[in-house]
Design a protein around this motif. Structure first.
Motif, PDB file in Angstrom:
ATOM      1  N   MET A   6       0.957  -0.981   0.014  1.00 38.16           N
ATOM      2  CA  MET A   6       0.116   0.088  -0.067  1.00 38.16           C
ATOM      3  C   MET A   6       0.975   1.358   0.098  1.00 38.16           C
ATOM      4  SD  MET A   6      -2.709   1.310   2.824  1.00 38.16           S
ATOM      5  CE  MET A   6      -1.452   1.840   3.861  1.00 38.16           C
ATOM      6  N   LYS A   7       0.665   1.990  -0.828  1.00 32.51           N
ATOM      7  CA  LYS A   7       1.387   3.432  -0.959  1.00 32.51           C
ATOM      8  C   LYS A   7       0.282   4.457  -0.947  1.00 32.51           C
ATOM      9  CE  LYS A   7       5.042   5.689  -3.528  1.00 32.51           C
ATOM     10  NZ  LYS A   7       6.153   5.355  -4.878  1.00 32.51           N
ATOM     11  N   ILE A   8       0.490   5.577   0.018  1.00 34.14           N
ATOM     12  CA  ILE A   8      -0.541   6.641   0.136  1.00 34.14           C
ATOM     13  C   ILE A   8      -0.143   7.657  -0.881  1.00 34.14           C
ATOM     14  CG2 ILE A   8      -1.133   8.497   1.624  1.00 34.14           C
ATOM     15  CD1 ILE A   8      -2.012   5.762   2.749  1.00 34.14           C
ATOM     16  N   SER A   9      -1.091   8.306  -1.629  1.00 33.41           N
ATOM     17  CA  SER A   9      -0.740   9.142  -2.631  1.00 33.41           C
ATOM     18  C   SER A   9      -0.419  10.380  -2.211  1.00 33.41           C
ATOM     19  CB  SER A   9      -2.005   9.088  -3.788  1.00 33.41           C
ATOM     20  OG  SER A   9      -2.899   9.517  -3.169  1.00 33.41           O
ATOM     21  N   THR A  10      -0.205  11.174  -3.336  1.00 32.79           N
ATOM     22  CA  THR A  10       0.026  12.873  -2.720  1.00 32.79           C
ATOM     23  C   THR A  10      -1.291  13.433  -2.349  1.00 32.79           C
ATOM     24  OG1 THR A  10       1.701  12.936  -4.625  1.00 32.79           O
ATOM     25  CG2 THR A  10       0.936  14.908  -3.575  1.00 32.79           C
ATOM     26  N   LYS A  11      -2.423  12.928  -2.918  1.00 26.71           N
ATOM     27  CA  LYS A  11      -3.869  13.644  -2.498  1.00 26.71           C
ATOM     28  C   LYS A  11      -4.050  13.233  -1.112  1.00 26.71           C
ATOM     29  CE  LYS A  11      -7.416  12.803  -5.205  1.00 26.71           C
ATOM     30  NZ  LYS A  11      -8.713  12.461  -5.701  1.00 26.71           N
ATOM     31  N   GLY A  41      -6.780   7.389   9.719  1.00 27.92           N
ATOM     32  CA  GLY A  41      -7.651   6.468   8.875  1.00 27.92           C
ATOM     33  C   GLY A  41      -8.667   7.070   8.260  1.00 27.92           C
ATOM     34  N   ASP A  42      -9.551   7.457   9.049  1.00 29.14           N
ATOM     35  CA  ASP A  42     -10.835   8.181   8.320  1.00 29.14           C
ATOM     36  C   ASP A  42     -10.409   9.054   6.989  1.00 29.14           C
ATOM     37  OD1 ASP A  42     -12.458   6.845   9.608  1.00 29.14           O
ATOM     38  OD2 ASP A  42     -12.818   8.635  11.193  1.00 29.14           O
ATOM     39  N   ILE A  43      -9.359  10.024   7.130  1.00 31.73           N
ATOM     40  CA  ILE A  43      -9.075  11.111   6.211  1.00 31.73           C
ATOM     41  C   ILE A  43      -8.234  10.161   4.876  1.00 31.73           C
ATOM     42  CG2 ILE A  43      -7.309  12.698   5.731  1.00 31.73           C
ATOM     43  CD1 ILE A  43      -7.572  13.482   8.884  1.00 31.73           C
ATOM     44  N   GLY A  79      -9.747   5.800  -0.949  1.00 27.44           N
ATOM     45  CA  GLY A  79     -10.649   4.758  -1.154  1.00 27.44           C
ATOM     46  C   GLY A  79     -10.261   3.778   0.234  1.00 27.44           C
ATOM     47  N   SER A  80      -9.887   2.432  -0.268  1.00 27.59           N
ATOM     48  CA  SER A  80      -9.645   1.148   0.647  1.00 27.59           C
ATOM     49  C   SER A  80      -8.025   1.686   0.868  1.00 27.59           C
ATOM     50  CB  SER A  80      -9.897   0.070  -0.194  1.00 27.59           C
ATOM     51  OG  SER A  80      -9.397  -0.894   0.968  1.00 27.59           O
TER      52      SER A  80
END
Length: 145
Positions: free
Chosen positions: A1-6, A77-79, A85-86
């Motif tokens: 899993m990689k968190i995007s810039t967004k 987590g919510d943010i 998305g998931s």
């Protein structure tokens, strides 16, 4: 899993709003300047956050954005789920029940389920207020897994 810039920028934007919550409505240009993020990029993130009733908005002179709730009510987590998305590490965990035809015989599924549980518990255990408190105390990188 990689968190995007967004996802990363949305978290920084909401953290900035939390940090400046006593200053009224905050203009995007001010957030952009403080965070080193382009205003145009923040303008793309705002609709995602507005759909989830995260922000209060005010137009016109003295307009801008505020958090709709206290910083203690927003988890990382919510943010990230709003923007990413998931947070599932594998696609088959995105839906319940698991749609994978191999899920009943998959030897690795418990590994991915365990990782998913740890990710969610960790990120849901950190609020914007927690980050602010740690920043003020000087422990920015002191979150424990």
């Amino acid at each position: 899993m990689k968190i995007s810039t967004k996802g990363r920028y949305a978290l920084r934007m909401l953290l900035d709003l939390a940090e400046h919550q006593n200053e009224g409505y905050i203009a995007l240009k001010d957030i952009a300047k403080r965070q080193g993020i382009s205003k145009k990029y923040l303008e793309q993130i705002v609709p995602v956050l507005n759909r989830s009733d995260v922000l209060r908005t005010n137009r016109g002179f003295q307009g801008g954005y505020q958090l709709a709730k206290a910083p203690s009510e927003y988890t990382v987590g919510d943010i990230l789920r709003m923007t990413e998305g998931s947070l599932a590490p594998v696609a088959c965990l995105d839906c319940k029940p698991n749609p994978c035809e191999r899920c009943d015989d998959c030897a690795t599924l418990p590994v991915w389920e365990g990782l998913y549980q740890v990710i969610n518990e960790y990120l849901d255990g950190i609020t914007l207020q927690d980050i602010l408190d740690r920043k003020r105390a000087g422990f920015v990188n002191d979150f424990v897994i």
